[in-house]
Design a protein around this motif. Structure first.
Motif, PDB file in Angstrom:
ATOM      1  N   UNK A  11     -38.931 -18.326  17.400  1.00  0.00           N
ATOM      2  CA  UNK A  11     -37.538 -17.877  16.741  1.00  0.00           C
ATOM      3  C   UNK A  11     -37.000 -18.857  15.801  1.00  0.00           C
ATOM      4  N   UNK A  12     -36.752 -20.118  16.186  1.00  0.00           N
ATOM      5  CA  UNK A  12     -36.161 -21.225  15.254  1.00  0.00           C
ATOM      6  C   UNK A  12     -37.094 -21.159  13.653  1.00  0.00           C
ATOM      7  N   UNK A  13     -38.296 -20.928  13.650  1.00  0.00           N
ATOM      8  CA  UNK A  13     -39.133 -21.089  12.408  1.00  0.00           C
ATOM      9  C   UNK A  13     -38.856 -19.824  11.734  1.00  0.00           C
ATOM     10  N   UNK A  14     -38.468 -18.757  12.539  1.00  0.00           N
ATOM     11  CA  UNK A  14     -38.437 -17.125  11.788  1.00  0.00           C
ATOM     12  C   UNK A  14     -36.840 -17.028  11.288  1.00  0.00           C
ATOM     13  N   UNK A  15     -36.154 -17.892  11.733  1.00  0.00           N
ATOM     14  CA  UNK A  15     -34.618 -17.735  11.364  1.00  0.00           C
ATOM     15  C   UNK A  15     -34.126 -18.920  10.539  1.00  0.00           C
ATOM     16  N   UNK A  16     -35.384 -19.587  10.197  1.00  0.00           N
ATOM     17  CA  UNK A  16     -34.953 -20.928   9.195  1.00  0.00           C
ATOM     18  C   UNK A  16     -33.825 -21.856   9.783  1.00  0.00           C
ATOM     19  N   UNK A  17     -34.119 -22.263  10.806  1.00  0.00           N
ATOM     20  CA  UNK A  17     -33.382 -23.345  11.566  1.00  0.00           C
ATOM     21  C   UNK A  17     -33.741 -24.394  10.431  1.00  0.00           C
ATOM     22  N   UNK A  18     -32.554 -25.280  10.101  1.00  0.00           N
ATOM     23  CA  UNK A  18     -32.769 -26.317   9.176  1.00  0.00           C
ATOM     24  C   UNK A  18     -33.737 -27.456   9.592  1.00  0.00           C
ATOM     25  N   UNK A  19     -34.962 -27.355   8.561  1.00  0.00           N
ATOM     26  CA  UNK A  19     -35.880 -28.333   8.493  1.00  0.00           C
ATOM     27  C   UNK A  19     -37.027 -27.924   9.391  1.00  0.00           C
ATOM     28  N   UNK A  20     -36.907 -26.845  10.171  1.00  0.00           N
ATOM     29  CA  UNK A  20     -38.230 -26.337  11.037  1.00  0.00           C
ATOM     30  C   UNK A  20     -38.347 -27.198  12.195  1.00  0.00           C
ATOM     31  N   UNK A  21     -38.210 -28.522  12.027  1.00  0.00           N
ATOM     32  CA  UNK A  21     -38.415 -29.453  12.977  1.00  0.00           C
ATOM     33  C   UNK A  21     -37.276 -29.672  14.216  1.00  0.00           C
ATOM     34  N   UNK A  22     -36.253 -28.879  13.823  1.00  0.00           N
ATOM     35  CA  UNK A  22     -35.174 -29.035  14.717  1.00  0.00           C
ATOM     36  C   UNK A  22     -35.484 -27.804  16.064  1.00  0.00           C
ATOM     37  N   UNK A  23     -36.722 -27.374  16.132  1.00  0.00           N
ATOM     38  CA  UNK A  23     -36.938 -26.480  17.044  1.00  0.00           C
ATOM     39  C   UNK A  23     -36.700 -27.231  18.350  1.00  0.00           C
ATOM     40  N   UNK A  24     -36.893 -28.278  18.514  1.00  0.00           N
ATOM     41  CA  UNK A  24     -36.895 -29.048  19.905  1.00  0.00           C
ATOM     42  C   UNK A  24     -35.391 -29.345  20.068  1.00  0.00           C
ATOM     43  N   UNK A  39     -31.281 -18.183   5.356  1.00  0.00           N
ATOM     44  CA  UNK A  39     -31.827 -16.900   5.021  1.00  0.00           C
ATOM     45  C   UNK A  39     -32.926 -16.469   4.183  1.00  0.00           C
ATOM     46  N   UNK A  40     -33.291 -17.701   3.435  1.00  0.00           N
ATOM     47  CA  UNK A  40     -34.752 -17.412   2.768  1.00  0.00           C
ATOM     48  C   UNK A  40     -35.834 -17.058   3.836  1.00  0.00           C
ATOM     49  N   UNK A  41     -35.836 -17.734   5.043  1.00  0.00           N
ATOM     50  CA  UNK A  41     -36.732 -17.870   6.123  1.00  0.00           C
ATOM     51  C   UNK A  41     -36.655 -16.343   6.884  1.00  0.00           C
ATOM     52  N   UNK A  42     -35.477 -16.099   6.854  1.00  0.00           N
ATOM     53  CA  UNK A  42     -35.109 -14.622   7.675  1.00  0.00           C
ATOM     54  C   UNK A  42     -35.801 -13.513   6.882  1.00  0.00           C
ATOM     55  N   UNK A  43     -35.618 -13.618   5.477  1.00  0.00           N
ATOM     56  CA  UNK A  43     -36.108 -12.509   4.521  1.00  0.00           C
ATOM     57  C   UNK A  43     -37.460 -12.587   4.519  1.00  0.00           C
ATOM     58  N   UNK A  59     -39.743  -9.362   6.110  1.00  0.00           N
ATOM     59  CA  UNK A  59     -41.047  -8.752   5.067  1.00  0.00           C
ATOM     60  C   UNK A  59     -42.046  -8.876   5.793  1.00  0.00           C
ATOM     61  N   UNK A  60     -42.423  -9.870   6.258  1.00  0.00           N
ATOM     62  CA  UNK A  60     -43.863 -10.096   7.052  1.00  0.00           C
ATOM     63  C   UNK A  60     -44.070  -9.339   8.123  1.00  0.00           C
ATOM     64  N   UNK A  61     -43.118  -9.156   9.061  1.00  0.00           N
ATOM     65  CA  UNK A  61     -43.028  -8.279  10.108  1.00  0.00           C
ATOM     66  C   UNK A  61     -43.050  -6.863   9.721  1.00  0.00           C
ATOM     67  N   UNK A  62     -42.618  -6.417   8.720  1.00  0.00           N
ATOM     68  CA  UNK A  62     -42.824  -5.160   8.180  1.00  0.00           C
ATOM     69  C   UNK A  62     -44.219  -4.707   7.744  1.00  0.00           C
TER      70      UNK A  62
END
Length: 530
Positions: free
Chosen positions: A145-158, A182-186, A190-193
């Protein structure tokens, strides 16, 4: 060896290894296109260096492919191991220590194959295995989910979801809205579609669509959309930290630097051995299940030797542990793509591994353009397929003895960890097994003779210690003054525990005015009595 069809039984006769290159090489190319984004995505979900996923794919294709006895199965890093790998890396504290666990897991699998332990998969209830895969699927979704919604830097998953069962960090989710990308969300949407569209039956009927796997199209569109953002909407452009990062190879020293070696100084660390045994068992189970599934879709209905497969998987994982790869298993996604693409022998699996190895040298710049959001979308779909709604519905219809171990396994995995979840599920399944044995260990026939009522207890074909309680209950409930016949003529095996119960009953029967006869049941010594 490879094979050709016969008219008699739709099996294949041995020919030379390279007799079907016209079928195997195109199939290997399709499997490569499926495997490449999955290798990167599974490494991402596992919290491991992305290049370790590529190494695992190469070893799974070439080493395991050459040693395997299967002609259709394809091996590589598996979604089913992501939770184990992620937790093991976190708990062991260093990737090189984790690699030692991978090496030992491979050694464990190799030994299992040598001692012909390929039947291990038969002793795990289907409900628990399905629960394990569904639980892994749920965690896989949460982790992406964090990667899919573009949480800042990706590394903040933890920062947001370090562990599924670490509920203290749930409060941090209230800050998530400030960091949405929003770039990651878009790109994710699109990818899921695309992935949903590619799974539609009408798309599968288009012959040339098979040449362009959904994950590949997702990656291509993800790169294209992100480059479009760079030109037209820079604020939504995903920078390097939100994209794949693979090393660029420009020298022999650079090539050697790609590999990580295990830390053998931790060989006596009990946590390393626990991780190794866990990986070895789960990887073996997933392999054996995938192997069986691949054989079922093989048009030539060939049977793959499970013990040889464990040896091949063990050798592959030992190599992975030595050079920095993730653990591998046989994977049904790659295997089904292989069969559906017309592969006839294991050359296709080997060829896909060669292509993965070549991609690191030929197109690293292109691979580094792939947004992590694209990989997250692929893994979200994988997670959903592992934990799809229809699976829950089908388990409910099968009854409580199937649904309860299934759901307990899932809850244990999500709330605690994988081993606890499997242990809880197995515990519930065993309780149901004991109850069934308690109820079905024997049957009674009541009939009247000239001198009164006789009760006959006919033992089943195999009477184990599990039937001890049921037999004791049945004997205890017999009214005083009856004639009892215990018939073992249908039994092939009667455990000592059961014989002991029968001898005790015979010893105590006179005090209850019960006359006991036995048929084909051997006597045993109990406290000096026969």
């Amino acid at each position: 060896m490879c094979f050709q069809p016969t008219q008699q039984n739709n099996t294949m006769r041995p020919k030379t290894l390279f007799s079907h290159l016209s079928s195997d090489l195109p199939a290997g190319l399709v499997v490569f296109l499926v495997a490449l984004p999955l290798c990167l995505g599974i490494a991402l979900a596992s919290g491991a260096p992305l290049f370790s996923g590529i190494i695992a794919g190469v070893i799974g294709g070439i080493v395991v492919g050459m040693l395997s006895g299967s002609h259709t199965s394809v091996s590589g890093p598996a979604a089913g191991l992501t939770v184990i790998v992620l937790n093991a890396i976190n708990e062991l504290g260093a990737f090189d220590v984790f690699l030692l666990a991978v090496f030992l897991a491979g050694l464990f699998q190799f030994v299992m194959g040598i001692v012909k332990a390929g039947v291990i998969g038969y002793y795990f209830p289907t409900s628990v295995i399905k629960g394990m895969l569904a639980g892994i699927g749920i965690i896989l979704i949460i982790k992406q989910i964090p990667y899919a919604i573009g949480v800042s830097g990706g590394g903040s998953l933890a920062e947001y979801i370090p562990l599924v069962n670490d509920w203290e960090t749930v409060n941090d989710l209230r800050n998530l809205g400030q960091d949405l990308g929003w770039g990651a969300i878009i790109i994710t949407a699109v990818s899921l579609g695309i992935l949903v569209l590619w799974d539609k039956p009408f798309m599968k009927r288009v012959s040339y669509i098979k040449l362009f796997p959904g994950p590949l199209i997702v990656v291509v569109f993800g790169i294209f959309i992100n480059q479009l953002f760079n030109v037209s909407a820079p604020s939504m452009y995903l920078e390097e930290t939100d994209r794949v990062i693979l090393p660029m190879i420009d020298s022999w020293e650079g090539f050697k630097g790609l590999f990580t070696f295990p830390d053998f100084s931790e060989i006596l660390n009990s946590d390393v051995w626990l991780a190794a045994i866990t990986i070895g068992i789960i990887a073996s189970l997933e392999t054996l299940l995938s192997l069986e599934a691949a054989d079922k879709i093989d048009p030539y209905k060939r049977i793959s030797p499970p013990n040889k497969e464990l040896i091949a998987q063990g050798a592959g994982n030992m190599v992975n542990g030595l050079i920095g790869g993730l653990p591998v298993t046989a994977v049904i996604v790659r295997s089904s793509a292989n069969v559906n693409s017309g592969a006839k022998t294991k050359v296709s699996a080997i060829f896909h591994g060669i292509l993965l190895f070549g991609s690191v040298f030929l197109i690293p710049g292109i691979l580094n353009l792939i947004p992590l959001a694209s990989l997250a979308a692929i893994l979200l779909q994988v997670g959903y397929k592992l934990a799809r709604f229809s699976l829950f519905k089908s388990q409910v219809k099968l009854g409580w003895d199937q649904f309860l171990p299934f759901i307990i396994t899932i809850l244990g995995i999500v709330l605690f960890d994988l081993l606890i979840g499997i242990g809880l599920g197995m515990g519930v399944a065993i309780v149901y097994i004991l109850l069934r044995n308690f109820q079905n260990s024997h049957f009674e026939e009541k009939y009247i003779k000239e001198k009164g009522e006789t009760i006959k207890i006919t033992l089943s074909e195999e009477v184990s210690f599990l039937n001890k309680g049921a037999l004791m209950k049945a004997l205890d409930e017999i009214p005083d003054g009856k004639h009892v016949i215990i018939d073992g003529s249908k039994s092939k095996v009667i455990d000592y525990d059961v014989l002991e119960v029968i001898e005790n009953f015979k010893t105590n029967a006179p005090s209850r005015n019960i006359d006991v006869d036995t048929i084909k049941i051997r006597g045993i010594k109990i406290d000096g009595l026969h």
